[in-house]
Design an enzyme around this catalytic site. Structure first.
Site, short mmCIF file in Angstrom:
data_model
loop_
_atom_site.label_atom_id
_atom_site.label_comp_id
_atom_site.label_asym_id
_atom_site.label_seq_id
_atom_site.Cartn_x
_atom_site.Cartn_y
_atom_site.Cartn_z
N ASP A 116 0.81 -1.22 0.00
CA ASP A 116 0.00 0.00 0.00
C ASP A 116 0.84 1.27 0.00
O ASP A 116 0.28 2.38 0.07
CB ASP A 116 -0.98 -0.01 1.17
CG ASP A 116 -2.09 -1.02 0.94
OD1 ASP A 116 -2.47 -1.21 -0.23
OD2 ASP A 116 -2.58 -1.62 1.91
N ASP A 173 -6.76 -5.51 -4.54
CA ASP A 173 -6.54 -4.09 -4.22
C ASP A 173 -5.21 -3.59 -4.76
O ASP A 173 -5.03 -2.40 -5.00
CB ASP A 173 -6.53 -3.85 -2.69
CG ASP A 173 -7.48 -4.72 -1.90
OD1 ASP A 173 -7.81 -5.82 -2.37
OD2 ASP A 173 -7.87 -4.31 -0.81
N1 GLY Z 1 -7.17 -2.16 0.66
C1 GLY Z 1 -7.81 -2.63 1.83
C2 GLY Z 1 -9.28 -2.43 1.81
O1 GLY Z 1 -9.85 -2.07 0.78
O2 GLY Z 1 -9.88 -2.66 2.85
#
Ligand code: GLY
Length: 392
Positions: free
Chosen positions: A108, A169
């Site tokens: 992330d 994600d």
């Molecule tokens: N990227 C983590 C979520 O969408 O909760």
């Protein structure tokens, strides 16, 4: 104002922008440089809890940059220097976080540094922010696993529970690498994006176009192993936010790589998402739930999908489909404005109510979220600022 469908009138959008901006201003006055938690608690943001030596209100986790991105959007909408100053304070703190090595064991870094330092460079030519962004991209590249050709999502690379695992994600973290490749001329960045996204489009889908949340590869041999969930209802279900990440992420990575398979993947993600919406166009937190269920909604998934559908419409090669994606995006946004934005705005600290962070762990259920706020405001910007250029 860009052309809007009858479901989304100009006055409606302008009022929604005004309401959202009043909340962004209120939160800026209240929190200053301290960071709120990932989600509201009973509709109120509290200071981000202390953890692992990082004090209360500190910059940790994957969501702090959504506050920064929201401030950048607010500055673009208004020209109010208080929003820019707030965003720049965060940008300095993101540089500090990177150089202090605080909480960087995550893919992330893409979310974190795209919406803070890359946005700073795009909007203000901030050279120091450009350098930090490149450093963040180099750090993200250390998560690229050979021979699988994927970036590991979470945790230490030697953690057996996380080794060889990626998640849908992650598509949203690729733009940091694409940007770094353009800036540095180093082809390794684009190569990582091309290989990681090709692995995802090949393995993250089921035959019915629903997606797994997460997928494991054998880190030693590179062999694809199995799909599983982390935040969905069960391994074979379709976590709504994951499907929305797929729409936006595959569309952006198609534009970045020219890989036609990624356009197909974005269309598949969109078709499944749209076909499984309940009557008010905002999904339940997992797409196994349908009309009549009392399961909570995830309005943040809807906001991500609006941005993703509008992005897909821009890169779509079929003109009829581009119209369809735009119309469906406007309908979802109209529903968010009418039913999910707090009314009056002061009744919540979030721009959007009724999201879910992680229902299986009972975290942030039926609350506002920092990312829901960001994508809702990005959606409003997309329909109200002609030619707006995204930060991704
Ligand atoms: N990227 C983590 C979520 O969408 O909760």
């Amino acid at each position: 104002m860009t052309s809007v469908t009858p479901t989304l009138g100009i006055g409606t959008v302008e009022a929604a922008v005004e309401a959202a901006l009043s909340t962004v201003r209120r939160n800026l006055d209240r929190f200053g440089g301290a960071y709120p938690g990932d989600t509201t608690v009973s509709d109120r943001y509290l200071l981000r809890p202390a953890e692992n030596g990082i004090p209360e209100g500190g910059n940790r986790g994957w969501t702090t940059s959504f506050r920064t991105g929201t401030l950048w959007l607010a500055w673009e909408l208004t020209g109010d220097e208080a929003f820019r100053a707030g965003a720049e304070r965060d940008v300095d703190d993101f540089a500090r976080r990177l150089h202090a090595g605080e909480d960087l064991d995550t893919h992330d870094l893409g979310f974190l540094y795209t919406l803070s330092t890359v946005a700073a460079w795009r909007l203000t030519d901030d050279e120091a922010a450009r350098v930090v962004s490149l450093e963040a991209a180099e750090t993200l590249m250390t998560r690229f696993l050979e021979p699988a050709g994927i970036l590991q999502a979470w945790g230490d690379l030697s953690d057996p529970a996380q080794r060889g695992r990626t998640i849908i994600d992650s598509l949203m973290n690729m733009p940091l690498l694409t940007w770094a490749g353009e800036q540095s001329g180093n082809p390794a960045f684009a190569d990582a994006v091309r290989r990681h996204t090709a692995q995802l489009r090949t393995h993250i889908f089921r035959a019915d176009d629903s997606t797994f949340h997460t997928f494991y590869w054998d880190a030693e041999t590179g062999e694809p192993l199995r799909g599983a969930t982390e935040q969905g209802a069960f391994d074979e279900s379709c976590w709504a936010r994951g499907q929305a990440w797929g729409i936006y992420g595959f569309a952006m990575n198609f534009a970045a790589t020219g890989d036609e398979g990624l356009l197909d993947a974005a269309r598949r993600s969109a078709r499944y998402f749209l076909a499984h919406l309940p009557a008010d166009d905002v999904p339940y937190w997992d797409m196994v739930y349908t009309d009549g269920s009392d399961a909570p909604r995830d309005s943040s998934a809807a906001a991500i999908a609006v941005c993703g559908l509008l992005e897909l419409a821009q890169v779509e090669t079929d003109a009829d489909l581009a119209v369809e994606w735009t119309e469906r995006a406007h309908a979802i946004l109209a529903s968010l404005i009418e039913r999910y934005a707090p009314d009056p705005a002061e009744s919540s600290d979030a721009l959007l109510r009724h999201s879910v962070y992680d229902l299986p762990k009972d975290v942030g259920v039926d609350e506002g979220t920092l990312w829901g706020d960001y994508f809702y405001l990005e959606a409003l910007v997309r329909v109200s600022v002609p030619g707006w250029e995204k930060y991704w």
